[in-house]
Design a protein around this motif. Sequence first.
Motif, short mmCIF file in Angstrom:
data_model
loop_
_atom_site.label_atom_id
_atom_site.label_comp_id
_atom_site.label_asym_id
_atom_site.label_seq_id
_atom_site.Cartn_x
_atom_site.Cartn_y
_atom_site.Cartn_z
N CYS A 45 0.83 -1.21 0.00
CA CYS A 45 0.00 0.00 0.00
C CYS A 45 0.87 1.26 0.00
CB CYS A 45 -0.90 -0.01 1.23
SG CYS A 45 -1.97 1.43 1.34
N HIS A 47 0.25 4.00 1.27
CA HIS A 47 0.17 4.75 2.53
C HIS A 47 1.33 4.37 3.46
CE1 HIS A 47 -2.01 5.51 6.57
NE2 HIS A 47 -1.37 6.59 6.20
N GLN A 48 1.29 3.15 4.00
CA GLN A 48 2.37 2.74 4.91
C GLN A 48 2.82 1.31 4.64
OE1 GLN A 48 1.25 3.57 8.98
NE2 GLN A 48 1.35 5.78 8.67
N GLY A 49 2.58 0.83 3.42
CA GLY A 49 3.12 -0.47 3.03
C GLY A 49 2.28 -1.66 3.43
N GLY A 50 1.02 -1.46 3.70
CA GLY A 50 0.13 -2.56 4.07
C GLY A 50 0.02 -3.59 2.94
N CYS A 64 -7.40 -1.42 1.60
CA CYS A 64 -6.24 -1.86 2.36
C CYS A 64 -6.67 -2.32 3.76
CB CYS A 64 -5.22 -0.73 2.47
SG CYS A 64 -3.76 -1.20 3.43
N TRP A 66 -5.06 -2.30 6.47
CA TRP A 66 -4.46 -1.59 7.61
C TRP A 66 -5.24 -0.35 8.00
CZ3 TRP A 66 1.63 -1.84 7.37
CH2 TRP A 66 2.02 -3.17 7.60
N HIS A 67 -5.46 0.59 7.06
CA HIS A 67 -6.15 1.84 7.43
C HIS A 67 -7.25 2.20 6.44
CE1 HIS A 67 -1.77 2.10 8.45
NE2 HIS A 67 -2.28 2.21 9.65
N GLY A 68 -7.60 1.28 5.56
CA GLY A 68 -8.79 1.48 4.75
C GLY A 68 -8.66 2.33 3.50
N TRP A 69 -7.44 2.68 3.10
CA TRP A 69 -7.35 3.37 1.81
C TRP A 69 -7.86 2.44 0.72
CZ3 TRP A 69 -2.59 6.97 0.76
CH2 TRP A 69 -2.48 7.91 1.80
S1 FES Z 1 -1.05 1.03 4.89
FE1 FES Z 1 -2.72 0.86 3.55
S2 FES Z 1 -4.13 2.30 4.29
FE2 FES Z 1 -2.42 2.52 5.60
#
Ligand code: FES
Length: 104
Positions: A45, A47-50, A64, A66-69
């Motif tokens: 991802c 965002h932060q690699g999810g 995603c 992890w945080h829903g992006w």
């Molecule tokens: S790592 Fe994917 S939404 Fe944060």
Amino acid sequence: MNHQWTPVAQASEIADGEAIEVVVGEQILAIFRSDGQWFAMDGMCAHQGGPIAQGKVADGCVTCPWHGWQYDLATGIQTINRQPLMQTFPIREVDGTIEVELEK
Ligand code: FES
């Protein structure tokens, strides 16, 4: 830059609405089957690699875990800010094998 169709999975490994993560060289990819179509996207991802292959798939998008992006499977566009944050790759099925076109 050379492009090459690279086998990454067997179609039988992935049910519709699901995804798997594959590693090709140093690249992590998420391979999706959604509504009978195949999609290939960065596996991490933006965002932060999810682990995007573990995300929920619905309506042509993946969420995603992890945080829903959310990203559009075909384009990698993030659905809120409309930016193409995730790289996508050409993908095809040949005799039951899934191939992704990657730079070599
Ligand atoms: S790592 Fe994917 S939404 Fe944060």
